[in-house]
Design a protein around this motif. Sequence first.
Motif, PDB file in Angstrom:
ATOM      1  N   ALA A 145       2.253 123.291  63.597  1.00  0.00           N
ATOM      2  CA  ALA A 145       2.366 124.740  63.452  1.00  0.00           C
ATOM      3  C   ALA A 145       1.542 125.462  64.518  1.00  0.00           C
ATOM      4  N   LEU A 146       1.877 126.731  64.706  1.00  0.00           N
ATOM      5  CA  LEU A 146       1.173 127.601  65.650  1.00  0.00           C
ATOM      6  C   LEU A 146       0.252 128.521  64.861  1.00  0.00           C
ATOM      7  N   VAL A 147      -1.008 128.643  65.305  1.00  0.00           N
ATOM      8  CA  VAL A 147      -1.936 129.571  64.646  1.00  0.00           C
ATOM      9  C   VAL A 147      -1.626 130.994  65.118  1.00  0.00           C
ATOM     10  N   LEU A 148      -1.286 131.858  64.167  1.00  0.00           N
ATOM     11  CA  LEU A 148      -0.987 133.259  64.503  1.00  0.00           C
ATOM     12  C   LEU A 148      -2.268 134.093  64.528  1.00  0.00           C
ATOM     13  N   SER A 149      -3.066 133.960  63.468  1.00  0.00           N
ATOM     14  CA  SER A 149      -4.287 134.775  63.370  1.00  0.00           C
ATOM     15  C   SER A 149      -5.149 134.241  62.239  1.00  0.00           C
ATOM     16  N   LEU A 150      -6.360 134.764  62.163  1.00  0.00           N
ATOM     17  CA  LEU A 150      -7.228 134.471  61.024  1.00  0.00           C
ATOM     18  C   LEU A 150      -6.788 135.412  59.917  1.00  0.00           C
ATOM     19  N   GLY A 151      -6.255 134.857  58.841  1.00  0.00           N
ATOM     20  CA  GLY A 151      -5.678 135.687  57.792  1.00  0.00           C
ATOM     21  C   GLY A 151      -6.678 136.083  56.730  1.00  0.00           C
ATOM     22  N   ASP A 152      -6.200 136.177  55.498  1.00  0.00           N
ATOM     23  CA  ASP A 152      -7.057 136.589  54.382  1.00  0.00           C
ATOM     24  C   ASP A 152      -7.850 135.404  53.842  1.00  0.00           C
ATOM     25  N   ALA A 153      -8.975 135.687  53.250  1.00  0.00           N
ATOM     26  CA  ALA A 153      -9.793 134.681  52.559  1.00  0.00           C
ATOM     27  C   ALA A 153     -10.069 133.460  53.434  1.00  0.00           C
ATOM     28  N   ARG A 154     -10.296 133.702  54.705  1.00  0.00           N
ATOM     29  CA  ARG A 154     -10.662 132.640  55.647  1.00  0.00           C
ATOM     30  C   ARG A 154      -9.571 131.586  55.844  1.00  0.00           C
ATOM     31  N   ALA A 155      -8.336 131.919  55.495  1.00  0.00           N
ATOM     32  CA  ALA A 155      -7.214 131.013  55.765  1.00  0.00           C
ATOM     33  C   ALA A 155      -6.488 131.512  57.014  1.00  0.00           C
ATOM     34  N   TYR A 156      -6.145 130.597  57.889  1.00  0.00           N
ATOM     35  CA  TYR A 156      -5.414 130.964  59.101  1.00  0.00           C
ATOM     36  C   TYR A 156      -3.938 131.136  58.774  1.00  0.00           C
ATOM     37  N   TYR A 157      -3.309 132.161  59.370  1.00  0.00           N
ATOM     38  CA  TYR A 157      -1.864 132.308  59.241  1.00  0.00           C
ATOM     39  C   TYR A 157      -1.201 131.390  60.254  1.00  0.00           C
ATOM     40  N   LEU A 158      -0.301 130.544  59.768  1.00  0.00           N
ATOM     41  CA  LEU A 158       0.388 129.580  60.620  1.00  0.00           C
ATOM     42  C   LEU A 158       1.876 129.906  60.673  1.00  0.00           C
ATOM     43  N   SER A 159       2.508 129.521  61.781  1.00  0.00           N
ATOM     44  CA  SER A 159       3.950 129.732  61.945  1.00  0.00           C
ATOM     45  C   SER A 159       4.631 128.425  62.333  1.00  0.00           C
ATOM     46  N   THR A 160       5.830 128.196  61.766  1.00  0.00           N
ATOM     47  CA  THR A 160       6.661 127.064  62.195  1.00  0.00           C
ATOM     48  C   THR A 160       7.990 127.581  62.745  1.00  0.00           C
ATOM     49  N   ALA A 161       7.984 128.852  63.211  1.00  0.00           N
ATOM     50  CA  ALA A 161       9.224 129.522  63.594  1.00  0.00           C
ATOM     51  C   ALA A 161       9.696 129.214  65.023  1.00  0.00           C
ATOM     52  N   LYS A 162       9.423 128.016  65.517  1.00  0.00           N
ATOM     53  CA  LYS A 162       9.995 127.566  66.786  1.00  0.00           C
ATOM     54  C   LYS A 162      10.631 126.207  66.531  1.00  0.00           C
ATOM     55  N   ASN A 163      11.598 125.829  67.370  1.00  0.00           N
ATOM     56  CA  ASN A 163      12.310 124.567  67.143  1.00  0.00           C
ATOM     57  C   ASN A 163      11.380 123.364  67.078  1.00  0.00           C
ATOM     58  N   GLU A 164      10.347 123.373  67.955  1.00  0.00           N
ATOM     59  CA  GLU A 164       9.474 122.196  68.037  1.00  0.00           C
ATOM     60  C   GLU A 164       8.408 122.180  66.939  1.00  0.00           C
ATOM     61  N   LEU A 165       8.367 123.232  66.106  1.00  0.00           N
ATOM     62  CA  LEU A 165       7.387 123.322  65.023  1.00  0.00           C
ATOM     63  C   LEU A 165       8.049 123.037  63.680  1.00  0.00           C
ATOM     64  N   GLY A 166       7.259 122.551  62.747  1.00  0.00           N
ATOM     65  CA  GLY A 166       7.792 122.253  61.420  1.00  0.00           C
ATOM     66  C   GLY A 166       7.292 120.902  60.953  1.00  0.00           C
ATOM     67  N   VAL A 167       8.036 120.305  60.007  1.00  0.00           N
ATOM     68  CA  VAL A 167       7.639 119.025  59.422  1.00  0.00           C
ATOM     69  C   VAL A 167       7.831 117.905  60.441  1.00  0.00           C
ATOM     70  N   VAL A 168       6.760 117.158  60.701  1.00  0.00           N
ATOM     71  CA  VAL A 168       6.849 116.026  61.637  1.00  0.00           C
ATOM     72  C   VAL A 168       6.825 114.692  60.891  1.00  0.00           C
ATOM     73  N   SER A 169       6.322 114.699  59.651  1.00  0.00           N
ATOM     74  CA  SER A 169       6.281 113.469  58.870  1.00  0.00           C
ATOM     75  C   SER A 169       6.300 113.840  57.395  1.00  0.00           C
ATOM     76  N   ALA A 170       7.158 113.153  56.637  1.00  0.00           N
ATOM     77  CA  ALA A 170       7.254 113.439  55.205  1.00  0.00           C
ATOM     78  C   ALA A 170       7.655 112.182  54.469  1.00  0.00           C
ATOM     79  N   ASP A 171       7.122 112.034  53.261  1.00  0.00           N
ATOM     80  CA  ASP A 171       7.506 110.909  52.413  1.00  0.00           C
ATOM     81  C   ASP A 171       8.563 111.369  51.426  1.00  0.00           C
ATOM     82  N   SER A 172       9.514 110.501  51.165  1.00  0.00           N
ATOM     83  CA  SER A 172      10.573 110.817  50.206  1.00  0.00           C
ATOM     84  C   SER A 172      10.048 110.646  48.792  1.00  0.00           C
TER      85      SER A 172
END
Length: 204
Positions: A145-172
């Motif tokens: 993911a891409l870090v957009l900004s420092l969001g609320d409650a010390r959590a960073y806002y992340l984005s997966t809104a590009k083709n190369e971003l998103g889930v890279v590994s997942a278990d079924s």
Amino acid sequence: MAMEVAEEEEGKEVMVTPGEVLGKASNLIPGKGAYVAPHNNTVYASLSGRRTLIPPPSPDSPDQRPTVEVTGHKAHGAVPEPGSIVIARITKVMARMASADIMCVGPKSVREKFTGTIRQQDVRATEIDKVDMHLSFRPGDIVRALVLSLGDARAYYLSTAKNELGVVSADSIAGATMVPISWTEMQCPLTGQIEQRKVAKVGG
């Protein structure tokens, strides 16, 4: 007087977090873990840790401002910043957002806990209003993911809104590492079952 204040505060343990105001640049020199924002001449902390003030090297120094440093709880690990690409593990999926623990910033692993939030509008670039968070991520998924900004409650806002971003590994559900078969689907190699995800496009 400034020297006395600096020395007095030097012994105090003051904990700060990223983005916290440390003082004015007219009174402080930003050292490690601190930076100055030119638009308001204010010194901010760039990481979580202990604030320390270091007095000027000598009373004859031309610059009599103390240097402010922020020392991380642990040795300086990587710190997420807006524009960083991070690897994170999804911890919770809700109707409008997903929470994640950031594990790496670029190639470097983090040494303290940073939390990220992927909001519904930041999952993908198209048909944003039709995004179903539960069909995009599941707890335990590893995402890029891409870090957009420092969001609320010390959590960073992340984005997966590009083709190369998103889930890279997942278990079924069966516990096997799934294989991506499209931008929106991953398949379990054991059962052949297909699950929905916001998949990161391999190779860019």
